[in-house]
Design a protein around this motif. Structure first.
Motif, PDB file in Angstrom:
ATOM      1  N   VAL A   1      13.927  33.788  21.637  1.00  0.00           N
ATOM      2  CA  VAL A   1      14.911  33.144  22.408  1.00  0.00           C
ATOM      3  C   VAL A   1      15.481  34.147  23.154  1.00  0.00           C
ATOM      4  CG1 VAL A   1      16.934  31.716  22.671  1.00  0.00           C
ATOM      5  CG2 VAL A   1      15.030  31.069  21.128  1.00  0.00           C
ATOM      6  N   GLY A   2      16.060  35.124  22.460  1.00  0.00           N
ATOM      7  CA  GLY A   2      16.909  36.401  23.373  1.00  0.00           C
ATOM      8  C   GLY A   2      15.962  37.115  24.267  1.00  0.00           C
ATOM      9  N   GLN A   3      14.756  37.300  24.019  1.00  0.00           N
ATOM     10  CA  GLN A   3      13.670  38.177  24.818  1.00  0.00           C
ATOM     11  C   GLN A   3      13.400  37.074  26.129  1.00  0.00           C
ATOM     12  OE1 GLN A   3      10.135  39.233  23.054  1.00  0.00           O
ATOM     13  NE2 GLN A   3       9.133  39.070  25.068  1.00  0.00           N
ATOM     14  N   GLY A   4      13.463  35.775  25.887  1.00  0.00           N
ATOM     15  CA  GLY A   4      12.847  34.916  27.069  1.00  0.00           C
ATOM     16  C   GLY A   4      14.225  34.518  27.917  1.00  0.00           C
ATOM     17  N   ARG A   5      15.269  34.563  27.336  1.00  0.00           N
ATOM     18  CA  ARG A   5      16.375  33.973  28.122  1.00  0.00           C
ATOM     19  C   ARG A   5      17.418  35.433  28.436  1.00  0.00           C
ATOM     20  NH1 ARG A   5      15.196  30.477  30.731  1.00  0.00           N
ATOM     21  NH2 ARG A   5      17.692  29.774  30.971  1.00  0.00           N
ATOM     22  N   GLY A   6      17.179  36.572  28.171  1.00  0.00           N
ATOM     23  CA  GLY A   6      17.864  37.679  28.769  1.00  0.00           C
ATOM     24  C   GLY A   6      19.334  37.612  27.768  1.00  0.00           C
ATOM     25  N   MET A   7      19.129  37.538  26.428  1.00  0.00           N
ATOM     26  CA  MET A   7      20.364  37.291  25.626  1.00  0.00           C
ATOM     27  C   MET A   7      20.036  38.357  24.453  1.00  0.00           C
ATOM     28  SD  MET A   7      20.991  33.361  25.981  1.00  0.00           S
ATOM     29  CE  MET A   7      22.364  33.230  24.888  1.00  0.00           C
ATOM     30  N   THR A   8      21.430  38.834  23.795  1.00  0.00           N
ATOM     31  CA  THR A   8      21.047  39.504  22.507  1.00  0.00           C
ATOM     32  C   THR A   8      21.094  38.675  21.488  1.00  0.00           C
ATOM     33  OG1 THR A   8      23.449  39.497  22.215  1.00  0.00           O
ATOM     34  CG2 THR A   8      22.697  41.248  23.480  1.00  0.00           C
ATOM     35  N   LYS A   9      20.453  38.984  20.103  1.00  0.00           N
ATOM     36  CA  LYS A   9      20.262  37.841  19.100  1.00  0.00           C
ATOM     37  C   LYS A   9      21.638  37.495  18.642  1.00  0.00           C
ATOM     38  CE  LYS A   9      17.667  39.392  15.709  1.00  0.00           C
ATOM     39  NZ  LYS A   9      17.126  40.209  14.585  1.00  0.00           N
ATOM     40  N   ASP A  10      22.771  38.187  18.896  1.00  0.00           N
ATOM     41  CA  ASP A  10      23.876  37.717  18.383  1.00  0.00           C
ATOM     42  C   ASP A  10      24.343  36.636  19.565  1.00  0.00           C
ATOM     43  OD1 ASP A  10      24.129  39.696  16.139  1.00  0.00           O
ATOM     44  OD2 ASP A  10      25.270  41.134  17.293  1.00  0.00           O
ATOM     45  N   GLU A  11      24.126  36.701  20.456  1.00  0.00           N
ATOM     46  CA  GLU A  11      24.706  35.887  21.792  1.00  0.00           C
ATOM     47  C   GLU A  11      23.674  34.370  21.222  1.00  0.00           C
ATOM     48  OE1 GLU A  11      25.792  38.197  25.374  1.00  0.00           O
ATOM     49  OE2 GLU A  11      23.758  38.151  25.200  1.00  0.00           O
ATOM     50  N   VAL A  12      22.680  34.760  20.991  1.00  0.00           N
ATOM     51  CA  VAL A  12      21.728  33.418  20.659  1.00  0.00           C
ATOM     52  C   VAL A  12      22.167  32.741  19.419  1.00  0.00           C
ATOM     53  CG1 VAL A  12      19.442  32.517  20.303  1.00  0.00           C
ATOM     54  CG2 VAL A  12      19.606  34.314  21.758  1.00  0.00           C
ATOM     55  N   ASN A  13      22.450  33.720  18.469  1.00  0.00           N
ATOM     56  CA  ASN A  13      23.070  32.989  17.285  1.00  0.00           C
ATOM     57  C   ASN A  13      24.388  32.071  17.255  1.00  0.00           C
ATOM     58  OD1 ASN A  13      22.775  32.874  14.378  1.00  0.00           O
ATOM     59  ND2 ASN A  13      24.513  34.119  14.240  1.00  0.00           N
ATOM     60  N   GLU A  14      24.958  32.597  18.381  1.00  0.00           N
ATOM     61  CA  GLU A  14      26.184  31.789  18.622  1.00  0.00           C
ATOM     62  C   GLU A  14      25.965  30.284  19.065  1.00  0.00           C
ATOM     63  OE1 GLU A  14      29.835  32.331  18.370  1.00  0.00           O
ATOM     64  OE2 GLU A  14      29.071  34.129  16.943  1.00  0.00           O
ATOM     65  N   ILE A  15      25.101  30.154  19.843  1.00  0.00           N
ATOM     66  CA  ILE A  15      24.747  28.949  20.219  1.00  0.00           C
ATOM     67  C   ILE A  15      23.552  28.220  19.544  1.00  0.00           C
ATOM     68  CG2 ILE A  15      25.517  29.173  22.671  1.00  0.00           C
ATOM     69  CD1 ILE A  15      22.616  29.726  23.517  1.00  0.00           C
ATOM     70  N   ALA A  16      22.953  28.671  18.282  1.00  0.00           N
ATOM     71  CA  ALA A  16      21.695  28.258  17.832  1.00  0.00           C
ATOM     72  C   ALA A  16      22.337  27.504  16.414  1.00  0.00           C
ATOM     73  CB  ALA A  16      20.800  29.520  17.098  1.00  0.00           C
ATOM     74  N   GLN A  17      21.954  28.072  15.412  1.00  0.00           N
ATOM     75  CA  GLN A  17      22.691  27.533  14.165  1.00  0.00           C
ATOM     76  C   GLN A  17      21.691  25.993  13.967  1.00  0.00           C
ATOM     77  OE1 GLN A  17      24.332  29.064  11.483  1.00  0.00           O
ATOM     78  NE2 GLN A  17      24.171  30.932  12.826  1.00  0.00           N
ATOM     79  N   GLY A  18      20.787  25.809  14.646  1.00  0.00           N
ATOM     80  CA  GLY A  18      20.135  24.612  14.305  1.00  0.00           C
ATOM     81  C   GLY A  18      20.807  23.568  15.278  1.00  0.00           C
ATOM     82  N   ARG A  19      21.809  23.806  16.155  1.00  0.00           N
ATOM     83  CA  ARG A  19      22.684  22.882  17.113  1.00  0.00           C
ATOM     84  C   ARG A  19      21.687  21.961  18.253  1.00  0.00           C
ATOM     85  NH1 ARG A  19      28.055  21.988  18.693  1.00  0.00           N
ATOM     86  NH2 ARG A  19      28.136  20.219  19.814  1.00  0.00           N
ATOM     87  N   VAL A  20      21.611  20.986  18.107  1.00  0.00           N
ATOM     88  CA  VAL A  20      21.066  20.056  19.395  1.00  0.00           C
ATOM     89  C   VAL A  20      21.959  20.107  20.515  1.00  0.00           C
ATOM     90  CG1 VAL A  20      20.031  17.967  19.867  1.00  0.00           C
ATOM     91  CG2 VAL A  20      19.788  18.866  17.588  1.00  0.00           C
ATOM     92  N   TRP A  21      21.497  20.473  21.651  1.00  0.00           N
ATOM     93  CA  TRP A  21      22.144  20.229  22.847  1.00  0.00           C
ATOM     94  C   TRP A  21      21.638  19.117  23.704  1.00  0.00           C
ATOM     95  CZ3 TRP A  21      26.676  23.082  22.867  1.00  0.00           C
ATOM     96  CH2 TRP A  21      26.777  24.230  22.102  1.00  0.00           C
ATOM     97  N   LEU A  22      22.437  18.605  24.606  1.00  0.00           N
ATOM     98  CA  LEU A  22      22.104  17.658  25.638  1.00  0.00           C
ATOM     99  C   LEU A  22      21.814  18.821  26.786  1.00  0.00           C
ATOM    100  CD1 LEU A  22      21.652  14.729  26.380  1.00  0.00           C
ATOM    101  CD2 LEU A  22      23.938  14.849  27.320  1.00  0.00           C
ATOM    102  N   ALA A  23      20.927  18.369  27.950  1.00  0.00           N
ATOM    103  CA  ALA A  23      20.632  19.605  28.493  1.00  0.00           C
ATOM    104  C   ALA A  23      21.743  19.752  29.440  1.00  0.00           C
ATOM    105  CB  ALA A  23      19.380  19.064  29.403  1.00  0.00           C
ATOM    106  N   THR A  24      22.647  19.091  30.103  1.00  0.00           N
ATOM    107  CA  THR A  24      23.766  19.222  30.807  1.00  0.00           C
ATOM    108  C   THR A  24      24.656  20.342  30.226  1.00  0.00           C
ATOM    109  OG1 THR A  24      24.724  17.174  29.748  1.00  0.00           O
ATOM    110  CG2 THR A  24      23.770  17.001  32.142  1.00  0.00           C
ATOM    111  N   ASP A  25      24.771  20.395  28.796  1.00  0.00           N
ATOM    112  CA  ASP A  25      25.453  21.291  28.108  1.00  0.00           C
ATOM    113  C   ASP A  25      24.769  22.599  27.754  1.00  0.00           C
ATOM    114  OD1 ASP A  25      27.654  19.349  27.655  1.00  0.00           O
ATOM    115  OD2 ASP A  25      26.588  18.781  25.940  1.00  0.00           O
TER     116      ASP A  25
END
Length: 591
Positions: A473-497
């Motif tokens: 995800v970090g490679q594809g979205r231009g983010m660090t692993k730590d940045e991705v981990n902050e919004i990951a954790q298995g959290r489901v998101w609505l696209a508007t969010d």
């Protein structure tokens, strides 16, 4: 001898007639339909709508099943666009309101297509005996909305309860062992808990409230009432037992009458006498429509590749129903698109809650190879979550519908242990020899009472899978692993969010994604082609015959097990699936 000769002759005649029938059906399948002046597209909305369906038999038209119970979103959108552009079609009449949509975004795409149709100056009318909630959301886009004089509307907001099986398995002596990463990765909770966790409740509330707020806002705009008024109606217990006068007073519908009066309304709109026949075209007719004006394919080709259903390592067995995304086959298809010189750009249409983490990564790798040669744009449908997000995140650009469910960046391993049932309750014991300490690793996981080492290894395997997911995800979205981990954790998101946290680039439709792909490929003129090609009705028929024995056994098993069918099938599926899963925790279909 006379009897034998007679049987042979009858057999030959029967074979000839059957051959002629099949040839006629094949010819019918390729025949075109022409829209006469003052035609109306009649769309029956009483079945299920999912991303795509395979071709049905032409004989459906003969027996009156042209619309069927299962409809593909792609077919509905195509038919509405054709009706918009065909000058002899004056309007759309939608009949019925009990449709089940595979996701909120699927309903939204149908509604958006109807609103786009109305921009052409043509009309949309809708009539139903009853309207379920998702159908009402779609039908509220109509110019006029009519209800049976004794009809009803289901309007109570979004929500529901989830089934938790831990108590049942506990009584049976079965215990699920879990290795997971991500505090929101709640798929495992249905078999390990007896209630909803605080984290799962948080994400459920967030995306359901987001969808409901969008729906009430859009319905209110179409029906000329405020979103607050609609929300208040949903909270009013009278809506469960409302009369048609209540619906009229609340401006939910325009008129109420019996079905036979609907023809008069449409005839009046077309300027016809009440007893004149209306030129009606159903969904099947629309898909075989011959345009009044010649339409040619312009410019370069944008391939739209449909990836929908569960992501699996191998072709699904009879226990895994529905369309699947098979890892190796999908990777091969993508490689073919990369090698096809006629294809200038690719849109990956994703509608999946994920599945096998290994198959998901295999598809992601193939997309990276494709991306090195030509632009890749993702169009998210009802959901593109977990493994569905993994295969999406490496694209050049990502579109999602406002109510697309995405994210769920997390990994888990789920292994049932039967020692409490097999050994403690049934008295079956195990003994044997092995050349090495972990030679019997798998068997010990499932039947061993002391397997802490095995579970520790599985957790380590899961941790590495999660780290890999973060890197992808970090490679594809231009983010660090730590940045991705902050919004990951298995959290489901609505696209508007998800838009605000860089998981998607823009809210938009499949058409928007095709346009963007052409732009990235620097094409002023372009046309879209769908891949993989749909199976013909004959192939679908033969395939259904091959699966009929599985379906029969499954139905008999359902009758035998009764209420135990679901938990037993859950156990069976968990045994069939890859140990490492990236999967959405729940079904999001709505009615």
């Amino acid at each position: 001898m006379a009897t034998v000769v007679g049987v042979i002759i009858v057999g030959i005649i029967g074979f000839v007639l059957l051959s002629l029938t099949v040839m006629g059906m094949l010819a019918s399948d390729d025949s075109k339909v022409k829209a006469k002046d003052n035609s109306v597209f009649v769309l029956k909305m009483n079945g299920t709508v999912s991303e795509r369906t395979e071709g049905g038999s032409p004989i459906d038209q003969i027996i009156g099943m042209a619309n069927g119970e299962a409809m593909g979103l792609d077919d509905i959108l195509k038919a509405i666009r054709l009706a918009r552009d065909e000058k002899n079609i004056k309007g759309i009449y939608i009949e019925g309101g009990t449709t089940i949509f595979d996701a909120p975004a699927t309903a939204q795409q149908v509604r958006d297509a109807l609103l786009d149709f109305k921009k052409s100056g043509k009309w949309v009318y809708a009539y139903a005996d009853q309207m379920m909630q998702a159908s009402y959301y779609v039908l509220s886009a109509a110019d006029s909305l009519f209800l049976n004089k004794t009809g009803m509307i289901d309007f109570k907001g979004l929500g529901g309860k989830h089934e938790y099986l831990a108590g049942l398995y506990e009584k049976l002596g079965i215990k699920y062992q879990v290795a997971r990463v991500g505090k929101y990765k709640s798929y495992v909770e249905s078999v390990t808990r007896k209630d909803m966790s605080a984290e799962d409740r948080e994400q459920h509330e967030a995306y359901l409230k987001g969808i409901w707020q969008l729906w009430t806002s859009q319905m209110g705009e179409s029906r000329h009432v405020s979103a607050a008024q609609l929300d208040s109606l949903a909270n009013d217990s009278i809506m469960m037992f409302a009369t048609t006068d209540d619906y009229l007073q609340a401006h939910l519908v325009d008129r109420v009458f019996y079905p036979e009066d609907m023809k008069k309304v449409v005839c009046h709109k077309l300027g016809l006498d009440d007893d004149e026949d209306i030129n009606k075209l159903n969904l099947n007719d629309m898909l075989r429509l011959k345009p009044s004006e010649k339409v040619r394919e312009k410019g370069g080709q944008v391939a739209v590749y449909y990836a929908y259903g569960e992501i699996v390592d191998e072709m699904a067995s009879g226990f895994l129903s529905g369309h699947t995304i098979v890892g190796q086959q999908t990777a091969r298809d993508i490689q073919k698109l990369a090698a096809d010189k006629d294809v200038k750009a690719v849109v990956l249409r994703v509608n999946s809650g994920g599945g096998s983490a290994i198959a998901s990564e295999q598809i992601w790798h193939a997309i990276q190879q494709l991306k090195a040669q030509k632009p890749v744009v993702v169009s998210m449908g009802g959901m593109a979550a977990s493994g569905g997000y993994m295969i999406s995140c490496g694209a050049n650009y990502i579109f999602a519908e406002p109510t697309t469910i995405t994210g769920s960046i997390g990994i888990f391993g789920l292994v049932p242990n039967f020692s409490g049932l097999v050994t403690d309750k049934l008295g079956v014991t195990w003994d044997g020899v092995a050349t090495n300490k972990y030679s019997d690793f798998e068997n010990n996981l499932i039947f061993g009472s002391e397997n802490s080492d095995e579970m520790r290894f599985l957790q380590g395997y899961t941790d590495r899978g999660y780290e890999n997911f973060l890197s992808i995800v970090g490679q594809g979205r231009g983010m660090t692993k730590d940045e991705v981990n902050e919004i990951a954790q298995g959290r489901v998101w609505l696209a508007t969010d998800a838009l605000g946290i860089k998981l998607v680039d823009e809210l938009g439709s499949l058409d928007d994604a095709v346009k963007k792909a052409a732009e990235l490929a620097k094409m002023d003129e372009y046309h879209a082609t769908a891949y993989p090609e749909k199976a013909g009705w004959l192939d679908s028929f033969l395939s259904s015959q091959e699966e009929s024995s599985d379906s029969y056994l499954d139905s008999q098993l359902h009758k035998l097990l009764g209420d135990l069918y679901e938990p037993v099938m859950q156990l069976r599926l968990d045994q069939l699936r890859n140990r490492l899963q990236a999967r959405l925790p729940y079904d999001v279909s709505i009615q």
